[in-house]
Scaffold this active site. Structure first.
Site, PDB file in Angstrom:
ATOM      1  N   GLY A  25       0.826  -1.199   0.000  1.00  0.00           N
ATOM      2  CA  GLY A  25       0.000   0.000   0.000  1.00  0.00           C
ATOM      3  C   GLY A  25       0.856   1.243   0.000  1.00  0.00           C
ATOM      4  N   GLY A  27       0.432   5.562   0.839  1.00  0.00           N
ATOM      5  CA  GLY A  27      -0.378   6.699   1.248  1.00  0.00           C
ATOM      6  C   GLY A  27       0.394   7.984   1.091  1.00  0.00           C
ATOM      7  N   MET A  29       1.925   9.702   3.340  1.00  0.00           N
ATOM      8  CA  MET A  29       3.104   9.828   4.176  1.00  0.00           C
ATOM      9  C   MET A  29       4.026   8.622   4.089  1.00  0.00           C
ATOM     10  SD  MET A  29       3.209  10.308   8.323  1.00  0.00           S
ATOM     11  CE  MET A  29       4.724  10.054   9.260  1.00  0.00           C
ATOM     12  N   ASP A 153      -6.531   8.464  14.712  1.00  0.00           N
ATOM     13  CA  ASP A 153      -7.018   8.226  13.343  1.00  0.00           C
ATOM     14  C   ASP A 153      -7.785   6.912  13.277  1.00  0.00           C
ATOM     15  OD1 ASP A 153      -7.472   8.840  10.710  1.00  0.00           O
ATOM     16  OD2 ASP A 153      -5.556   8.082   9.988  1.00  0.00           O
ATOM     17  N   LYS A 155     -10.605   4.582  12.286  1.00  0.00           N
ATOM     18  CA  LYS A 155     -11.592   4.517  11.210  1.00  0.00           C
ATOM     19  C   LYS A 155     -11.570   3.086  10.676  1.00  0.00           C
ATOM     20  CE  LYS A 155      -8.116   6.211   7.903  1.00  0.00           C
ATOM     21  NZ  LYS A 155      -7.791   7.251   6.907  1.00  0.00           N
ATOM     22  N   ASN A 158      -8.383   1.585   9.227  1.00  0.00           N
ATOM     23  CA  ASN A 158      -7.259   1.317  10.108  1.00  0.00           C
ATOM     24  C   ASN A 158      -7.542   0.210  11.114  1.00  0.00           C
ATOM     25  OD1 ASN A 158      -5.551   3.140   8.915  1.00  0.00           O
ATOM     26  ND2 ASN A 158      -6.039   4.813  10.310  1.00  0.00           N
TER      27      ASN A 158
END
Length: 494
Positions: A25, A27, A29, A153, A155, A158
């Protein structure tokens, strides 16, 4: 430093330890690869800090240098946090360092599906798997909050569910320790939390606390129970305003069969005022009666993965906490198969008091922490020695920085072990509540700490001099911590 740093590739050997295999993956950052640890042959996840993002490309040289310094510091902090969190629902750290000037973190590889994908596939879940996911995630979150660390964070993206139904919290990239001395890092143009799951205080860029996670987790639990978020992401118009000012209907409005206790819990988790939200321990207590139990039948309709399996068949779980070296038992500690000896416990208390006086909780203090339940069970709640054991155990945990474990002990002493309404008892209650306030302050709960300090001042004013002095000394110590936090120019820097 340059944003055009090396980009990792398959078969590359990282730090002489991890051979990269497949990208997992990418993202804004970081990017994550599946890799093989050469020395053990186990599969791991290797997370690299991205130095080639579009946001970085837009910065001039000075801004870029400052921005990369912040990102490097956050990345190091993520490694430090993972190394301190010991729970099977949080990926353990295997190693970290630099590879061709690019920071990396190697951790347990979490396979399976994200909760986001799971919910998209199954839509509205039966109650048993919904609570199984929520309870497992809450247990991992409780571990983080005990340290204390706020994830910031939470959600569905995650939260992972592996093939055995085990739930894992991932991505502690913007997690924050809530110690008073913790350094704060703010990245250029960063948004903390995710749209649709941010607590009101995150939206308003206020100091986060453990209750900030409770709000975000409440949004997740709402979606587990209702099959939809409290305020759906598709409703772009006014979404921020809804999270700031509107109360959603209970999840049971959208799904039949949601127990009233769960409806009430979720709405309290979504309270706009952080102090009114329940702590994670209360969340787990409310979940407990509804969680699947060993021997329960498989839920219908079936889901894959089945998050109830770890609850229904706990012996089948292949995922375990990383091993922790046990502290050697004290030679003077009573064995678990014999009655407690008053003289032995008194000696342990005396030794623990000396350890705490020297500021270093040691073996005797740890022994007392392990016997709080036993002394109360064998000797009841009115014996002064029982209260002495509990107080020393709580003080040891507080001095060691384990505020999440210390606070409940202080509260239990106040509510169940301290009897009477004389000056000595009133002073003791005030001190206990100030100790709880100090623990809450470590979690960023400023309002509760201020309220406790004000209440202690009123109590001290009505006590005889020796007792008032004791309360005042404790009150001033906590008040100084509050003042230091309020004076911190970075107190709203998330």
């Amino acid at each position: 430093m340059s944003a055009e740093e090396h980009r990792p590739g398959a078969r590359e050997l990282v730090d002489g330890r991890y051979e990269l295999d497949t990208p997992l993956g990418r993202g804004g950052m970081a990017q994550v690869w599946q890799a093989c640890e050469v020395s053990t042959g186990r599969n791991v996840a290797v997370k690299f800090l991205r130095l080639d993002s579009e946001d970085l490309r837009r910065l001039d040289t000075r801004e870029l240098r400052a921005e990369l310094a912040v990102l490097y510091a956050r990345f190091r902090r993520e490694a430090e946090l993972l190394s301190s969190l010991d729970h099977s629902g949080i990926p353990e750290l295997y190693g970290h360092g630099l590879h061709r000037d690019m920071p990396y973190i190697a951790m347990r590889l979490v396979t399976g599906v994200t909760l986001r994908s799971f919910l998209d596939e199954h839509n509205t879940l039966p109650l048993a798997p919904a609570i199984a996911v929520a309870a497992q995630a809450a247990e991992a979150l409780a571990c983080a909050h005990t340290h204390p660390v706020v994830h910031r964070d939470l959600k569905p993206q995650n939260i992972m569910i592996d093939d055995e139904g085990v739930v894992t919290l991932i991505d502690f990239g913007i997690a924050k320790p809530l110690r008073a001395d913790a350094t704060r890092y703010t990245a250029h143009g960063s948004t903390l939390g995710s749209r649709g799951y941010q607590a009101p205080e995150q939206i308003m860029e206020k100091e986060p606390t453990a209750r900030t996670d409770i709000y975000s987790f409440g949004c997740v639990v709402y979606e587990l129970l209702a099959g939809r978020p409290p305020f759906p992401l598709g409703e772009d118009s006014g979404l921020i305003g809804k999270h700031l000012y509107e109360d959603p209907p209970p999840p049971g409005v959208y799904t039949a069969g949601v127990p009233e206790a769960l409806d009430d819990l979720v709405l309290r988790m979504l309270d706009k005022v952080p102090e009114r939200r329940p702590a994670i321990g209360e969340v787990l207590d409310v979940f407990a009666p509804f969680c699947p139990r060993p021997g329960d039948p498989e839920p219908r309709p079936r889901t894959h993965p089945d998050p109830t399996a770890p609850c229904r068949r706990p012996k089948d779980r292949s995922v375990a906490s990383r091993p922790v070296a046990a502290a050697p038992p004290s030679p003077s500690s009573p064995g678990q198969d014999e009655w407690l000896d008053v003289r032995v416990v008194q000696q342990l208390c005396a030794t623990a008091e000396q350890e705490l006086y020297e500021g270093e909780p040691g073996e005797a203090t740890r022994s007392l922490q392990g016997m709080t339940g036993r002394v109360r069970q064998e000797w009841g709640s009115r014996r002064p020695l029982v209260r002495r054991v509990w107080r020393l155990a709580a003080d040891g945990l507080r001095l060691a920085g384990d505020f999440g474990a210390a606070a409940p002990l202080y509260q239990d002493i106040d509510s169940g072990l301290l009897h009477g309404e004389g000056p000595a008892e009133r002073a003791e209650r005030a001190v206990l509540r100030l100790r709880v306030a100090e623990c809450r302050l470590a979690f960023g709960e400023m309002a509760a700490a201020i309220e406790a300090v004000q209440a202690a001042g009123h109590t001290a004013a009505g006590l005889p001099a020796p007792y008032a002095t004791r309360v005042e000394d404790e009150r001033r110590a906590v008040d100084e911590q509050i003042t230091a936090r309020l004076a911190d120019p970075e107190s709203t820097d998330l």
